[in-house]
Motif scaffolding. Sequence first.
Motif, PDB file in Angstrom:
ATOM      1  N   LEU A 143     -33.450   7.556 -38.361  1.00 34.72           N
ATOM      2  CA  LEU A 143     -33.248   7.404 -36.924  1.00 34.72           C
ATOM      3  C   LEU A 143     -32.178   8.351 -36.396  1.00 34.72           C
ATOM      4  O   LEU A 143     -32.175   8.714 -35.215  1.00 34.72           O
ATOM      5  CB  LEU A 143     -32.864   5.964 -36.608  1.00 34.72           C
ATOM      6  N   ALA A 144     -31.259   8.724 -37.271  1.00 36.52           N
ATOM      7  CA  ALA A 144     -30.185   9.608 -36.819  1.00 36.52           C
ATOM      8  C   ALA A 144     -30.698  11.015 -36.560  1.00 36.52           C
ATOM      9  O   ALA A 144     -30.150  11.737 -35.730  1.00 36.52           O
ATOM     10  CB  ALA A 144     -29.062   9.639 -37.845  1.00 36.52           C
ATOM     11  N   ILE A 145     -31.767  11.414 -37.264  1.00 38.38           N
ATOM     12  CA  ILE A 145     -32.256  12.792 -37.106  1.00 38.38           C
ATOM     13  C   ILE A 145     -32.696  13.093 -35.663  1.00 38.38           C
ATOM     14  O   ILE A 145     -32.190  14.045 -35.052  1.00 38.38           O
ATOM     15  CB  ILE A 145     -33.380  13.088 -38.123  1.00 38.38           C
ATOM     16  N   PRO A 146     -33.609  12.289 -35.093  1.00 40.14           N
ATOM     17  CA  PRO A 146     -33.942  12.583 -33.677  1.00 40.14           C
ATOM     18  C   PRO A 146     -32.740  12.458 -32.757  1.00 40.14           C
ATOM     19  O   PRO A 146     -32.632  13.191 -31.765  1.00 40.14           O
ATOM     20  CB  PRO A 146     -35.003  11.526 -33.342  1.00 40.14           C
ATOM     21  N   ALA A 147     -31.816  11.555 -33.083  1.00 41.27           N
ATOM     22  CA  ALA A 147     -30.632  11.405 -32.228  1.00 41.27           C
ATOM     23  C   ALA A 147     -29.834  12.703 -32.200  1.00 41.27           C
ATOM     24  O   ALA A 147     -29.392  13.158 -31.133  1.00 41.27           O
ATOM     25  CB  ALA A 147     -29.770  10.249 -32.737  1.00 41.27           C
ATOM     26  N   VAL A 148     -29.683  13.330 -33.363  1.00 40.70           N
ATOM     27  CA  VAL A 148     -28.908  14.574 -33.411  1.00 40.70           C
ATOM     28  C   VAL A 148     -29.658  15.699 -32.683  1.00 40.70           C
ATOM     29  O   VAL A 148     -29.066  16.506 -31.978  1.00 40.70           O
ATOM     30  CB  VAL A 148     -28.618  14.956 -34.876  1.00 40.70           C
ATOM     31  N   TRP A 149     -30.948  15.681 -32.837  1.00 46.18           N
ATOM     32  CA  TRP A 149     -31.757  16.665 -32.092  1.00 46.18           C
ATOM     33  C   TRP A 149     -31.517  16.509 -30.594  1.00 46.18           C
ATOM     34  O   TRP A 149     -31.292  17.487 -29.873  1.00 46.18           O
ATOM     35  CB  TRP A 149     -33.228  16.452 -32.455  1.00 46.18           C
ATOM     36  N   MET A 150     -31.518  15.297 -30.130  1.00 37.75           N
ATOM     37  CA  MET A 150     -31.301  15.086 -28.699  1.00 37.75           C
ATOM     38  C   MET A 150     -29.872  15.430 -28.286  1.00 37.75           C
ATOM     39  O   MET A 150     -29.629  15.886 -27.171  1.00 37.75           O
ATOM     40  CB  MET A 150     -31.606  13.636 -28.342  1.00 37.75           C
ATOM     41  N   LEU A 151     -28.939  15.228 -29.194  1.00 39.85           N
ATOM     42  CA  LEU A 151     -27.558  15.646 -28.904  1.00 39.85           C
ATOM     43  C   LEU A 151     -27.532  17.137 -28.625  1.00 39.85           C
ATOM     44  O   LEU A 151     -26.893  17.611 -27.686  1.00 39.85           O
ATOM     45  CB  LEU A 151     -26.653  15.352 -30.113  1.00 39.85           C
ATOM     46  N   TRP A 152     -28.228  17.873 -29.458  1.00 43.77           N
ATOM     47  CA  TRP A 152     -28.316  19.321 -29.283  1.00 43.77           C
ATOM     48  C   TRP A 152     -28.899  19.654 -27.922  1.00 43.77           C
ATOM     49  O   TRP A 152     -28.364  20.475 -27.180  1.00 43.77           O
ATOM     50  CB  TRP A 152     -29.141  19.903 -30.422  1.00 43.77           C
ATOM     51  N   LYS A 153     -29.985  18.976 -27.586  1.00 44.32           N
ATOM     52  CA  LYS A 153     -30.643  19.230 -26.296  1.00 44.32           C
ATOM     53  C   LYS A 153     -29.686  18.967 -25.141  1.00 44.32           C
ATOM     54  O   LYS A 153     -29.610  19.742 -24.185  1.00 44.32           O
ATOM     55  CB  LYS A 153     -31.872  18.314 -26.149  1.00 44.32           C
ATOM     56  N   GLU A 154     -28.985  17.875 -25.216  1.00 43.56           N
ATOM     57  CA  GLU A 154     -28.046  17.530 -24.151  1.00 43.56           C
ATOM     58  C   GLU A 154     -26.906  18.545 -24.075  1.00 43.56           C
ATOM     59  O   GLU A 154     -26.375  18.831 -23.012  1.00 43.56           O
ATOM     60  CB  GLU A 154     -27.467  16.135 -24.388  1.00 43.56           C
ATOM     61  N   MET A 155     -26.562  19.054 -25.252  1.00 41.57           N
ATOM     62  CA  MET A 155     -25.448  19.978 -25.309  1.00 41.57           C
ATOM     63  C   MET A 155     -25.794  21.277 -24.586  1.00 41.57           C
ATOM     64  O   MET A 155     -24.990  21.822 -23.846  1.00 41.57           O
ATOM     65  CB  MET A 155     -25.158  20.259 -26.771  1.00 41.57           C
ATOM     66  N   VAL A 156     -27.017  21.742 -24.799  1.00 44.62           N
ATOM     67  CA  VAL A 156     -27.391  22.997 -24.145  1.00 44.62           C
ATOM     68  C   VAL A 156     -27.793  22.768 -22.692  1.00 44.62           C
ATOM     69  O   VAL A 156     -27.833  23.689 -21.911  1.00 44.62           O
ATOM     70  CB  VAL A 156     -28.522  23.726 -24.908  1.00 44.62           C
ATOM     71  N   ASP A 157     -28.035  21.539 -22.345  1.00 45.00           N
ATOM     72  CA  ASP A 157     -28.436  21.261 -20.968  1.00 45.00           C
ATOM     73  C   ASP A 157     -27.642  20.067 -20.437  1.00 45.00           C
ATOM     74  O   ASP A 157     -28.173  18.984 -20.233  1.00 45.00           O
ATOM     75  CB  ASP A 157     -29.946  20.948 -20.931  1.00 45.00           C
ATOM     76  N   PRO A 158     -26.353  20.266 -20.217  1.00 44.26           N
ATOM     77  CA  PRO A 158     -25.490  19.129 -19.910  1.00 44.26           C
ATOM     78  C   PRO A 158     -25.771  18.500 -18.545  1.00 44.26           C
ATOM     79  O   PRO A 158     -25.256  17.428 -18.253  1.00 44.26           O
ATOM     80  CB  PRO A 158     -24.081  19.732 -19.963  1.00 44.26           C
TER      81      PRO A 158
END
Lengths: 470, 436
Positions: free
Chosen positions: B273-288
Amino acid sequence: MDLPIFHLDFLNNRMLIAIIAVTHVLINHAMAVGGIPLVAYLERRGMLDPDRGWDALAFRILTVFFVTTTTLGALTGVGIWFSAGLVNPIAIGSLLRVFFWTWFTEWLVFVTEVALILLYYLTWKRWRGPRKRAHVKLGFGLALASWATMALIVSILSFMMDPGSWHGDRTLFSGMFNPLYLPQLAFRTPLAMVMAGAAGLIITRASTRQDLALRHAATRAIGRWMLAWLPFTVAGGIWYAQGVPEGMRALLPVAMVTQNLTQWAGMATTAMWAAAGMIAAVALWAAVRPAGLRRWAVVLPALATIALIGTFERVREFVRKPYAIAGYLYSNGLRPDDYPLLQRDGLLATATYAQVRELTPDNQVDAGREVFMLACTRCHTVDGINGVRVALSRLYAGQRWDPAVIDRYLGVMHQARSFMPPFPGSLAERKALATYLAWLQAHPESLEGAQVSGVPTLPRPITASSARPL
Amino acid sequence: MMMMMTPIPRDLPLPLPASAFYLEPLLVVAFVAHIVFVNLLVGSSLLVFGLELRGRKDRDFDRLARALATTLTVNKSLAVVLGVAPLLIISVLYTMQFYTANALTGTAWIGLIPGITVTFVLLYLHKYSWDRLQDAKGTHLGILGIAVALLLFIPLVFLTNVNLMTFPDRWTAVRGFLDALTLPNVLPRYLHFLGASLVLTSLFCVAWFGRASYPVEEVFERLTRPQLRRMFYSVAFVVSLAQFVIGPVVLLTLPSRGINAVVLAEIGAGVALAIPAVWMLWKEMVDPESGRRFFKIVGLLTVTVLMMALGRHNYRYVALREHRRAVARETAAWQLASEAARVQARTGVPAAGAAPDGAALFASSCSGCHAKDTRLVGPPLTEIAQVYQGNPAGIVAWAKAPGKKRADMPPMPAMAAVGDANLRAIAEYMLKAGAP
């Protein structure tokens, strides 16, 4: 017996608990149980009379209470668990099994209390004007939660002194509503209010240098507050003292002073009355002539309440002896029920942790040391507070300590000194202990607890099951 | 002689206040509630320190540090109160194991009380002296520095304790806290905990400073809401990646005794479950600007935390299962013996009928592998009776420390925990039942 033995050979294990517990009780009583109602009362005066600075003063008092209770107060509360779990784990573990749901409920109330005090403190400046009334109400709600926390804990404290009908049915309910419950509550509640007043006087003095009118008005109000609660404190104290079970009452005089000096008991009682009288006098002074109240007088009630509560808790702890839980568990962590087995088969053979399992003529001192560790260190150190060397020097002043004589003493120690439990081990172990104690005369030493030396252990030769007679 | 010895203490002879079936899950829930606020306390203190340090050059960061420091008042108080419940439950459920670990690390354990008190006082001092020490930043940072150092040390004491309690076979070898600290697994777990603290706090900051109602424009001169978000998201992202390295080390350094399929499944689910969460963290990071994924991230990571807590708890449960059974047996035997001794003391006559029941004990401890005259996992009783005819003590000795005899059979597990007297009764029963 079954757990590694934590031991502080200088400070004494009980002293550790006592320091933590008394600090906690002082803070809890003065700054939460009594403190919050006092602050809410002052805040309410500020609401009714907005121009005289009552509100700012109440907030300053609360700030002191808040910072202290959320640091030292909260941590000493947890510290009671920690220290009891180290020093007398069997007792605290047993209480926990019986009182789990009381403590769990208490914890829920405690969480509520913390949430409310955070809310109360952090919204003080924001809930102004029309919301002030709600804020005052919040204060009284918080006071109720603080009192409820104490009310639950007191049931456990009084249970330890007199389990009442719990011995028969062993239910939570009969454990909680034991004979000493209401008297203790009736004593602690008004005492807490007086203590809050004592603290309030000091903070008022320290924080109103610029505003003497406010200082005098507040001093008078707090003085009256203390006077109002004092009679209830005295009445509660008398009720409580009468409730202390017969056998324990016989010990009361011993408990109040360094045990040996029983004759001081009368003086201690007098001193307690004097403390109460002094509090009354200063409170009266504050209420009648607040402007004339001297700086030295302001701190007297606080000192007196510290002395009072310290003595009270000490007596409460001491009159329980030789029991940790009256009738069920001795202060040495052993159950009277297990004595026949322990005395027949020996402590060393049955203990989970021991480096000496069998007694030989050559290992008497080492074996005796281990027996001492198992049987005596919950109350004694070797050379520190309540050190056994001092006790022996007193007992056999100017003589050589003779193992045979000490051995005989150990056989009657519980009769000689009724606050000590009977010797729990076998006769051979008693002799080894006597040899060790006599050896100590020429060889002062300091014992290390399991927290330092660990528990190097030989396998238990007799498992419980093979100890059974065939 | 110097074989590893596992102490088997006797438990308190009082019943649990409720079935373990309810108490175990209650412990997990109570623990998670506690550790979340501990994470926030430790993570925020670290971040405040870093931000204030940076604030010496850039005043906005000083303001940010200050705003975050304000939240500590609530978080630290909750961390403490919420810690009481798991403390109570673990003391009740794992009484002997927990108190043993406490005693063996006693100095550090009791040192927690003054340690945490001082830490909290320093945190208040730091918070309330912000204006007064505006021109003495070194002092101000120094106060916080001591608090942070303490906060970094304190979790080690807790970790060492819960680690030590899980391994009874180590108890007689440990000499004090520092010694217990060096048991494998303490350090990786500690790093994992610090990582979790930073991730959790960063996400908290995203929510706290990123929320629409937070007056970003009033508080900061230059920092904007998207900037704040990106900053905290990047901390969460980087540290989360590190967790994927530390996590496996934690798992690998765990003694295998407590690991089974369920434990692995729980931890595996957490990782998955943490894997998609980290992916989304990345997405949010590049698109704050987005902010859309915040609740998804929090939801996933919440389940991750729950799964990890379950796995952690289950590991302990499995690792200690045998030990707790042995403790229960020893306790029951002790009570019988104690009762018998009481009777004897009263009447002068040894109590009768208290001898262990060989047949029943055989059924519960050995019959899984041995039957009367058929081969199960191990040889049948008829064969054993031949080997040990007239020698029950030989059976006891074997059962306590079995060797390897038969090439076509697996090795037999050691049964010392059954207890000598019980084994003796079993041996006699075996010889009788296997006699031709």
